[in-house]
Every structure is written in structure tokens, then in C-alpha cells.
Design a protein around this motif. Sequence first.
Motif, PDB file in Angstrom:
ATOM      1  N   PHE A  96     -57.230 -24.761  31.547  1.00  0.00           N
ATOM      2  CA  PHE A  96     -56.835 -24.250  32.868  1.00  0.00           C
ATOM      3  C   PHE A  96     -57.011 -22.739  32.958  1.00  0.00           C
ATOM      4  CE2 PHE A  96     -54.364 -28.104  32.348  1.00  0.00           C
ATOM      5  CZ  PHE A  96     -54.495 -28.706  33.587  1.00  0.00           C
ATOM      6  N   PHE A  98     -55.824 -19.878  35.847  1.00  0.00           N
ATOM      7  CA  PHE A  98     -55.022 -19.770  37.066  1.00  0.00           C
ATOM      8  C   PHE A  98     -55.351 -18.482  37.810  1.00  0.00           C
ATOM      9  CE2 PHE A  98     -52.651 -21.997  33.777  1.00  0.00           C
ATOM     10  CZ  PHE A  98     -52.280 -23.165  34.417  1.00  0.00           C
ATOM     11  N   ASN A 100     -53.226 -16.369  38.959  1.00  0.00           N
ATOM     12  CA  ASN A 100     -52.396 -15.255  38.476  1.00  0.00           C
ATOM     13  C   ASN A 100     -52.344 -15.208  36.950  1.00  0.00           C
ATOM     14  OD1 ASN A 100     -51.066 -17.578  38.177  1.00  0.00           O
ATOM     15  ND2 ASN A 100     -49.234 -17.004  39.341  1.00  0.00           N
ATOM     16  N   ASN A 102     -51.333 -16.279  34.329  1.00  0.00           N
ATOM     17  CA  ASN A 102     -50.336 -17.039  33.572  1.00  0.00           C
ATOM     18  C   ASN A 102     -50.447 -16.850  32.063  1.00  0.00           C
ATOM     19  OD1 ASN A 102     -48.650 -18.142  35.452  1.00  0.00           O
ATOM     20  ND2 ASN A 102     -49.897 -19.971  35.759  1.00  0.00           N
TER      21      ASN A 102
ATOM     22  N   ARG B 322     -41.740 -20.779  34.533  1.00  0.00           N
ATOM     23  CA  ARG B 322     -43.177 -20.625  34.590  1.00  0.00           C
ATOM     24  C   ARG B 322     -43.807 -20.745  33.196  1.00  0.00           C
ATOM     25  NH1 ARG B 322     -47.011 -18.460  37.761  1.00  0.00           N
ATOM     26  NH2 ARG B 322     -46.283 -18.507  39.901  1.00  0.00           N
ATOM     27  N   VAL B 326     -46.669 -23.213  31.934  1.00  0.00           N
ATOM     28  CA  VAL B 326     -47.918 -22.823  31.265  1.00  0.00           C
ATOM     29  C   VAL B 326     -48.065 -23.579  29.956  1.00  0.00           C
ATOM     30  CG1 VAL B 326     -49.133 -20.924  30.144  1.00  0.00           C
ATOM     31  CG2 VAL B 326     -47.962 -20.536  32.314  1.00  0.00           C
ATOM     32  N   LEU B 330     -50.930 -26.301  28.851  1.00  0.00           N
ATOM     33  CA  LEU B 330     -51.783 -26.135  27.681  1.00  0.00           C
ATOM     34  C   LEU B 330     -51.577 -27.242  26.663  1.00  0.00           C
ATOM     35  CD1 LEU B 330     -51.481 -22.279  27.236  1.00  0.00           C
ATOM     36  CD2 LEU B 330     -53.200 -23.601  28.470  1.00  0.00           C
TER      37      LEU B 330
END
Lengths: 267, 416
Positions: A96, A98, A100, A102, B322, B326, B330
Motif C-alpha cells: 500500500f 497512501f 498521506n 502513513n 492510525r 497502518v 502491512l
Amino acid sequence: MSTDYITSPIVQISDMVKEFPTGDGAFRALDGVSIQVDQGEMVAIMGPSGSGKSTLMTLIGLLDTPTSGRYILDGEDVSSLSRLEQARVRNRKLGFVFQNFNLLPRLSAVQNVELPLVYGRVDSRQRRAQASAALEAVGLGAKLHNLPNTLSGGQKQRVAIARALVHNPAIILADEPTGALDTRTGAEIMALFRELNREQGRTIIVVTHDPEIGRHMDRVIGLRDGRLAENILSEYYGVEVFERVEREHGLEPVPVPVRRQGEASRI
Amino acid sequence: MLKEQIGMALDSLRANKFRSLLTMLGIIIGAGTLVAVLSLGNALQSSVFEQFVDLGTRRIAVEPGDPRAKGARDVPGYGLLSIQDYRVLEDLAAARPDLFRTVVPEVAVNTEVRAGTTAIRALLVGTSADYPEVQTVPMLAGRFLTAADEADGARVGVLGYLVARDLFGAEREALEAAVGRSIEVNGQPLTIIGIVDENGGPFSTDGRVFAPVSTVRLRLVGDLDLPGRGLQVNSVLLGLTSEQLVDPAEAAIVAALRSARNVPEGAINDFEVNTPTQALSVLQGINGAITGFIALVAGISLVVGGIGIMNIMLVAVTERTREIGVRKALGASDGDVLGQFVLEALALSIVGSLIGIAGAIAIVVLIGAVTGIGAPISWSAVAIALGFASLIGIGFGFYPARRAAMLQPIEALRYE
Ligand SMILES: Nc1ncnc2c1ncn2[C@@H]1O[C@H](COP(=O)(O)OP(=O)(O)OP(=O)(O)O)[C@@H](O)[C@H]1O
Ligand SMILES: [Mg+2]
């Protein structure tokens, strides 16, 4: 004997529906979407704000479960996996990026890049080697030990890209990866994606609002109001421009009416 | 994976040092109190309470058996103790230094004591220089008997308070001036080398005159021997290393004496063993109640500390929603996230308890150094504190960690 590579589908989504519960009934953010992305393709998902692009990405990324629909990822039916199995698939097959970034703020660049390998139970020495190599590959070999807050926006996104490819996933998903970057840096990041796609054959899906990015893709998947939309690029350009784009790609221009040209987000 | 998670847990402690410290405060205080109290408990028992209950709590007295007791055998000199028994006990004490500190004989004779024209009756007690180790002997003036006095059979004696007062009056000056003077005991001269202060209670020294055993036997009273067994001894006092060891010490004494005195199998002991059980049980009861109460307070403090940890972990989960998103994107599984946050809570409680334990050890050592109380660190208390704190960390950390683990990846990522 033909040695041409045979493109195999990585993502096969059929009839996917995603509804969100709201105050007055369910809101249908995706309404029967079917798409296919082949190995080695670099595809953009485009469409107006609220059309369901991010929703589709989270479903492709197994970050959320669809209301209905079938999803085959890299030959494996992932429509109804347990949470643990979903986590495993995310860890092995998906990368992924993103909008922003992250990045985890207390971890250095290389530690951030190592994260997918940590959860993949790769031993620490190999982890460090792979993460360093990935950062080299995105041009950040000199910034291994920098904390995110000592990096520029473009550098942060490069770290994020390294993190998205370090574990060699089947597909990289990027939701507006240039959204928080200035035009030039954004262009550099897109060039990096392009390079990864061309040179390493990585399959990449990018959500973008930028028609300049869109027209450099192998293909654009258009969304409007939760449904697939044909010729979505024409919403951003006038017909003439659009024809030029299609000619550049060696396609026959298809006449489309010009719509809402004034609103187009120009570079 | 565990290694990485431990690293993460310690990292996040370091990232919020001050907050972590505040969070750990309850655990620090709880664990510290637990270790300090349980470590000082023994020392309190032996040092502070000793002033009330006297050395008597750490002493076993062996006394003659009662020839009129039920089951007493009809043999000449039944029940009497002699120097032979004393030697047996001396050997026992030498063989079991884990149980016994000292063995002290008491050879007692009622005698007349005369100073100038005043004469009174008093109990002359022949004993050794170690006597103060089994009996509190607060000196008012002069000194107590020494080993040299014993070896020389010196004509020296120490007067109990009442004896001294009856002979010389109650004024302090008069009593102090009496040291160095000569008195007559049983018609024999004896130089006063010390006077013991008033010292009531069941083991009072007030009515006694102390002299070395050798002096009593050779110079003051003459023949006190039992036929064929040597000097008669009235009692033998054994100082114990700890009041906790009364039972094994008593068993060892009984076994040694029965065998030395040829008590047949099945016959009752032809001697008496006086243990400080009653005093001890009161003492232990008080001590246990106090220790238990403070341990309870420490336990409550630990639980409160656990609630503090739970609170801060709930905050951490919210703050780091957050991050959790994340990590899940992952590839972190629910279990990975659960483990990370439980370990973080565990790290808080373990680090907190280690700080508390370190503080407690410092305090105990300091108290030991200042007061001279020998207070060994109770390692079992350390283990209990660590174990309890860990349980609390896991227990109170589990709920927040589970909240973190069950977050939907996308909701966590979207969280603002
Ligand atoms: N969790 C949710 N609950 C309710 N409605 C949602 C939720 N997530 C998305 N939606 C709705 O679904 C629709 C599609 O949202 P989505 O985020 O996919 O749009 P998008 O195409 O990514 O838009 P943008 O270009 O602005 O990022 C929107 O109308 C949004 O309000
Ligand atoms: Mg979006």
C-alpha cells in the motif's frame, strides 16, 4: 515456441457491491463493479470525488469486506477469508501507498520499510538487507536511518513506496499517492512508479485525480456514482485533447461529448 | 516476533517517558511497599518487637525434669541437669549454627550477700560472658562478665538492680560508687564490676547476682556436683538464630538430650524444654496482622496501578489508531496487534515494579545501615511483586489491547 509472456489476471472482481449503513438506510458506494487487472499492468482508477474510488481500493486491498461480490486475487479466492487469513494475504500479496504516506513517526526509514517483513516473520538480518535494497531502489540509500520528520514529502513517499514493494507483493495499491505533493515531486513519484512497472514488471493500481497521470497509464478504470464509467478521461479534457491522448496510445479516437470542461482540474 | 514486539513496547515507553512514569506510579509504590514491608517484616519482628518481648522470644530454656510428673521414672537424680548436658547442647549448637547462636549455662544457688553490715538473701547465678545474648542486660554502671573473668575464675560479680539497691540505696551516685567495692557472697569476697539496671518482666535479672561459673564453683559455693555427672546446672539457655526456628531447634534439642541421657523409647523427657511459643505467637500475630495489612495496601496500590495502566493504554490505543491501521494494512494480524499492546502494558508494569523494587531495596539497605537492623531483602517478596505486577499488566492491558486488535483496518486508517 512462443516466449511472449502470457498475461495472467491478478485481480478479478465481479459484481462487487459495497453498502455503508447511514442514518437513512444503506448507502451504496459501489454498485455491481466488475474489473480485471492483469499481471504487469499499470492502471489508474479515476472518477469524480465520492464516486467510490477509495472504497474500491480498500476492497482490492482487503482492508474492508464487500457487501457482496466475488474477488479472486492472484488465483486465490479471497472473497470470504477470516481476519487472520486476510492479514496474511495483505502481508504477502499487497503493498500500500497512501496519500498521506502513513509512515510510523518513531521508526527510521529503514525500520518503516522493514515492517511488512516483520509481520512476515522474516529474520532481522535478511529484513535489514531487503529493506536497505528497497530504499536504494527508490533512490534513498543515503537516508536509511532518517526519521520521517527529517524527510521531504517526496522522500517520505519514496520510503512508503519502498515499504510497499520490499516484500515483493503481487500488486501495489496507491490511493492518490501524489495528492499531498507539489506537481514536480508528484511527477517524480509517478515516474518512479512507471519505472518499477517497466523494469520490474510490477502490477500497480493508482487512484488519481490528475488526467496527466491518467493518460500515461496503460489503462484507466472510470467510476461514477459507484458504477464503472466509460471514457472517464473525457471529463477532465475536451474531446480534442482526449483524441490526442488516444492517438498517442495507438487507439482509434471515439467521439465523446465535452462535459463540464470548466471544472477540470488542470495541471 | 516477540523480540520485535518487546522492542516496540520499550520504545513506546521511552517515547513518553514522563507519562509512562506517572502511569507506573501506582505499580512503583505497590511493588516497592510490598518488597520493603515483607523484607522489613522479619527485621521488625526481631528488632522492634524485641524491645517489648525481650530476647526471650529467641531463646529456648532447658530446665530440669519434674520427678513428680506423670510418667517420670524412679531413678536417682531423676530430671537433674549437669555440665554433661550442657556439653551435649554445646556440641549440638556447634553442629547446627543454622539454628543456634549461643549456649549459656545457669548455675543457681541461694546465698547470703553482705556489704559492710547489710546482709540480704539473693540468687547467685553462675553463667558465662555470653549471657547478654540470651537475656537483655541493660547496664546501669560498670560492665558485665567477660570471657577473661571466666577463664581466670576471677572474684568478680554483677549485681541485679534490687540487690544493689538493698545493699547501697537507690541513689544513682551510690550505685555507681559501689562498682569496684568488695562484698561477701556466701562468706567469700567478691568485687562488684557492674550493676544491671531495673529490668522487670518474666525474665527479670533484678534479684540476682551474676558471677562466672568457674568462680561460683571454685571460690564461692564449693561442691555442687551430681554424683558421677559433674557440676549441677539449673538451666541451659540456647539463643536461636531466628524466632522462626523454634520448632526445629526444639526438636534438635530433645533428640540430642534424649540420646545423651539414655531416655528409653516411649518414656517421657526427663527434662523440660521451655519455648517462647506463647510470646512468639502473640508477636507473630501482631506482626502478621501489620504485615498483612500493609501488604493488602500494597496490593490495592498495585491494582490501582493496573487501572492506571489500563487507562493509559486505552488512551494509547485511541492515539495510535492510525498506526494500528497502518500495521494492519502491512499485514499485522489481530494477534500481532494484541500482543504488541499487551506487551506494552506488561512493560509498563514490569518496569514500574522494577523501579519500585529497586527503591525498596535501597530503603531496606539504608534502614539496615542506619539502625543496624540486619534486614535481608526478601527475594520471595521480590518475586511476588514482579509476578503480581506482571499479572496486573497482562490483566489490565488485555482489554485495551483487544480493542486495538479488533479494529477494522480501514476504520483505523480513516481515523482522524
Ligand atoms: N465508512 C463510510 N460510511 C459511510 N459512507 C461512506 C464510508 N466510506 C465512504 N462512504 C461514502 O462512499 C462514497 C464513496 O467514497 P470514496 O471514499 O470511495 O470516494 P472517492 O471516490 O475516493 O472520493 P475522493 O476522490 O474524494 O477521495 C462517498 O459518498 C462516501 O461518502
Ligand atoms: Mg478517495
